[in-house]
Scaffold this motif. Structure first.
Motif, PDB file in Angstrom:
ATOM      1  N   MET A   1       0.512  -1.048  -0.191  1.00 39.25           N
ATOM      2  CA  MET A   1       0.069  -0.175   0.104  1.00 39.25           C
ATOM      3  C   MET A   1       0.541   1.434  -0.114  1.00 39.25           C
ATOM      4  SD  MET A   1      -2.799   0.664   2.785  1.00 39.25           S
ATOM      5  CE  MET A   1      -3.749   1.304   1.760  1.00 39.25           C
ATOM      6  N   SER A   2       0.292   2.601  -1.036  1.00 41.80           N
ATOM      7  CA  SER A   2       1.136   3.546  -0.944  1.00 41.80           C
ATOM      8  C   SER A   2       0.745   4.289   0.169  1.00 41.80           C
ATOM      9  CB  SER A   2       1.300   3.722  -2.480  1.00 41.80           C
ATOM     10  OG  SER A   2      -0.297   4.354  -2.710  1.00 41.80           O
ATOM     11  N   LYS A   3       1.814   5.423  -0.037  1.00 40.89           N
ATOM     12  CA  LYS A   3       0.870   6.693   0.696  1.00 40.89           C
ATOM     13  C   LYS A   3       0.085   7.285   0.685  1.00 40.89           C
ATOM     14  CE  LYS A   3       5.628   8.376   1.534  1.00 40.89           C
ATOM     15  NZ  LYS A   3       6.344   9.315   1.306  1.00 40.89           N
ATOM     16  N   PRO A   4      -0.882   7.907   1.477  1.00 43.88           N
ATOM     17  CA  PRO A   4      -2.328   8.404   1.559  1.00 43.88           C
ATOM     18  C   PRO A   4      -2.429   9.632   0.249  1.00 43.88           C
ATOM     19  CG  PRO A   4      -1.258   7.885   3.678  1.00 43.88           C
ATOM     20  CD  PRO A   4      -0.423   7.655   2.840  1.00 43.88           C
ATOM     21  N   VAL A   5      -3.838   9.202  -0.249  1.00 39.00           N
ATOM     22  CA  VAL A   5      -4.009  10.817  -1.135  1.00 39.00           C
ATOM     23  C   VAL A   5      -4.911  11.576  -0.813  1.00 39.00           C
ATOM     24  CG1 VAL A   5      -5.507  11.085  -3.247  1.00 39.00           C
ATOM     25  CG2 VAL A   5      -3.795   9.396  -3.530  1.00 39.00           C
ATOM     26  N   LEU A   6      -4.145  12.641  -0.464  1.00 38.10           N
ATOM     27  CA  LEU A   6      -5.087  13.918   0.165  1.00 38.10           C
ATOM     28  C   LEU A   6      -6.174  14.577  -1.178  1.00 38.10           C
ATOM     29  CD1 LEU A   6      -5.871  15.898   2.691  1.00 38.10           C
ATOM     30  CD2 LEU A   6      -3.968  17.099   2.565  1.00 38.10           C
ATOM     31  N   CYS A   7      -7.297  15.118  -0.825  1.00 38.04           N
ATOM     32  CA  CYS A   7      -8.939  15.841  -1.739  1.00 38.04           C
ATOM     33  C   CYS A   7      -9.000  16.550  -0.910  1.00 38.04           C
ATOM     34  CB  CYS A   7      -8.799  14.087  -1.724  1.00 38.04           C
ATOM     35  SG  CYS A   7     -10.323  15.370  -2.971  1.00 38.04           S
ATOM     36  N   ALA A   8      -8.533  18.148  -1.635  1.00 38.28           N
ATOM     37  CA  ALA A   8      -8.668  18.668  -0.512  1.00 38.28           C
ATOM     38  C   ALA A   8      -9.600  19.256  -1.409  1.00 38.28           C
ATOM     39  CB  ALA A   8      -7.369  20.298  -0.355  1.00 38.28           C
ATOM     40  N   LEU A   9     -11.148  19.774  -0.205  1.00 39.59           N
ATOM     41  CA  LEU A   9     -12.354  20.295  -1.250  1.00 39.59           C
ATOM     42  C   LEU A   9     -12.614  21.732  -0.028  1.00 39.59           C
ATOM     43  CD1 LEU A   9     -14.422  16.946  -1.258  1.00 39.59           C
ATOM     44  CD2 LEU A   9     -12.994  18.293  -2.785  1.00 39.59           C
ATOM     45  N   GLU A  10     -12.950  22.735  -1.384  1.00 40.58           N
ATOM     46  CA  GLU A  10     -13.998  23.959  -0.710  1.00 40.58           C
ATOM     47  C   GLU A  10     -14.554  23.888  -0.544  1.00 40.58           C
ATOM     48  OE1 GLU A  10     -12.823  27.121  -3.188  1.00 40.58           O
ATOM     49  OE2 GLU A  10     -10.977  26.868  -3.716  1.00 40.58           O
ATOM     50  N   ASP A  31      -3.559   3.002  -7.025  1.00 34.57           N
ATOM     51  CA  ASP A  31      -2.402   2.646  -6.064  1.00 34.57           C
ATOM     52  C   ASP A  31      -2.812   2.030  -4.811  1.00 34.57           C
ATOM     53  OD1 ASP A  31       0.057   3.396  -6.120  1.00 34.57           O
ATOM     54  OD2 ASP A  31       0.409   5.195  -5.130  1.00 34.57           O
ATOM     55  N   GLY A  32      -3.691   2.314  -4.149  1.00 30.90           N
ATOM     56  CA  GLY A  32      -4.483   1.393  -3.422  1.00 30.90           C
ATOM     57  C   GLY A  32      -4.137   1.845  -2.540  1.00 30.90           C
ATOM     58  N   ALA A  33      -4.039   3.203  -2.385  1.00 29.08           N
ATOM     59  CA  ALA A  33      -4.173   4.309  -0.742  1.00 29.08           C
ATOM     60  C   ALA A  33      -5.024   4.221  -0.217  1.00 29.08           C
ATOM     61  CB  ALA A  33      -3.091   5.109  -1.991  1.00 29.08           C
TER      62      ALA A  33
END
Length: 143
Positions: A1-10, A31-33
């Motif tokens: 498993m890879s590093k987390p994906v951060l989704c920034a929302l307004e 990526d299975g993150a």
């Protein structure tokens, strides 16, 4: 498993937020993150501003933003996938808090939306541009 994906929302432009979240979800899944979703609230606690808000306004705003993030994730990603998403609400300057959350979570990618720039954005730099400039990880910009 890879590093987390951060989704920034307004959370102020549903069409853009849905596009950004959908893309972030797709990239995390490829990526299975772990997918983290963040919204940044302005700091109402500053002394010159706090007098205009009722007591406990910040707590209510955090609760509301967390609920809106969860509802949006359930709508776009589905309920099962939403149960695995970390819903984060930070307080402060948007780009600074996004970068802090990314660093703390060990994110390998930040997915952020970009509006069509106004003249002021060319002079001051929008949040997306600041995140791109100062991030230690890759940034994917959704238009």
């Amino acid at each position: 498993m890879s590093k987390p994906v951060l989704c920034a929302l307004e959370l102020n432009d549903q069409n853009l937020d849905e596009k950004v979240l959908s893309q972030a979800g797709r990239l995390a899944e490829l990526d299975g993150a772990q997918l983290d979703v963040v919204n940044v609230l302005p700091d109402f606690g500053e002394s010159w501003v706090s007098g205009f808000f009722e007591e406990h306004h910040h707590e209510k705003a955090v609760k509301d933003a967390t609920q809106r993030l969860s509802e949006l994730c359930a709508k776009v990603l589905g309920k099962d996938r939403n149960a695995k998403v970390r819903h984060l609400v930070a307080t402060g300057t948007a780009y600074q808090e996004i970068l802090k959350v990314a660093e703390t979570a060990g994110s390998g990618l930040i997915v952020i939306g970009a509006h069509k720039p106004d003249l002021k954005d060319y002079l001051l730099g929008p949040n997306a541009a600041r995140v791109i400039r100062h991030s230690d990880c890759s940034v994917f910009v959704v238009r």
